[in-house]
Design an enzyme around this catalytic site. Sequence first.
Site: not given
Length: 288
Positions: A141-143, A161
């Site tokens: 996950a970036c966010n 993020n």
Amino acid sequence: QETNPRGKSTKEIRPVIIENKNPKNRFTYLKGRKINAFFQVFEALWILSGRADCKPLTLFNSNMEQFSDGNGFYNASYGERMRFWGQNMSHNRVYDPIDQLADVVRKLVDDPSTRKATICLTNPTFDNSKYTIDGENKDIACNMVMDFKIRNNKLDIVVYNRANDLHYGTYGANLCQFSTIQEMVVSFLRHSSNESLKNLEVGSYYQITNSLHVYLDDYGYACTEQIQSHEFTPLNFDFNSPIPTINMSFDHFCAFANWFWTMVYPVLSSDTELKKEYNNLIEAIKTL
């Protein structure tokens, strides 16, 4: 400054806060960019429905395949983590799933001034080094967090993020995805039992990123060159004209999503079905 994570040359600034004051204008119109607005809305619906399967996205954007690990599911699907926290179809694991979207709506209905309406998207169970380094996998996950607050009769959303590619993350995906979620929550609250929320409005969409970057010689670098080669000319478009507004309750949306994925999606994903529907439409027009 320049940095080289994963051996890929990038330029980054950090940390960065971006505010979009009118997030319902969620598509990126800029010379040098190729944006498929249909796909962006489709992906937002895919997320809101809590899906993690690759096929719906790769049918309309083959580039999405490179972000999966090749087993038919995404490890870090925001929709799955938002609607079914504890489930991970990529790892074939299900443990007491929690619908964080429903939880946020309930908290805001109960107390419109609450500071507890938060959705967690990062998950150390599946985003750890065993997965990324030992497994040589790439979909984490970036966010990390979505936070919702009602102030001055407007619902703001803040997305935190760890890193975001400017072209394809910030304005190619995040703005459309998360502003759609923001507007959906506003609609759910308007249709809730709390009368004080009947006229709630969409506020600002904020993004806080600890690495806003562009690639110098890899994914997305051509986009930077294309944009820099154009002089910016505003589109001849009236942004004050009426914008279609999402207008449904939470239960209505769940019913709509079920209808879409069982009735509409099979037609969209089949050339045979599309041709059949097209021929039916032509025959219907002939009878008018």
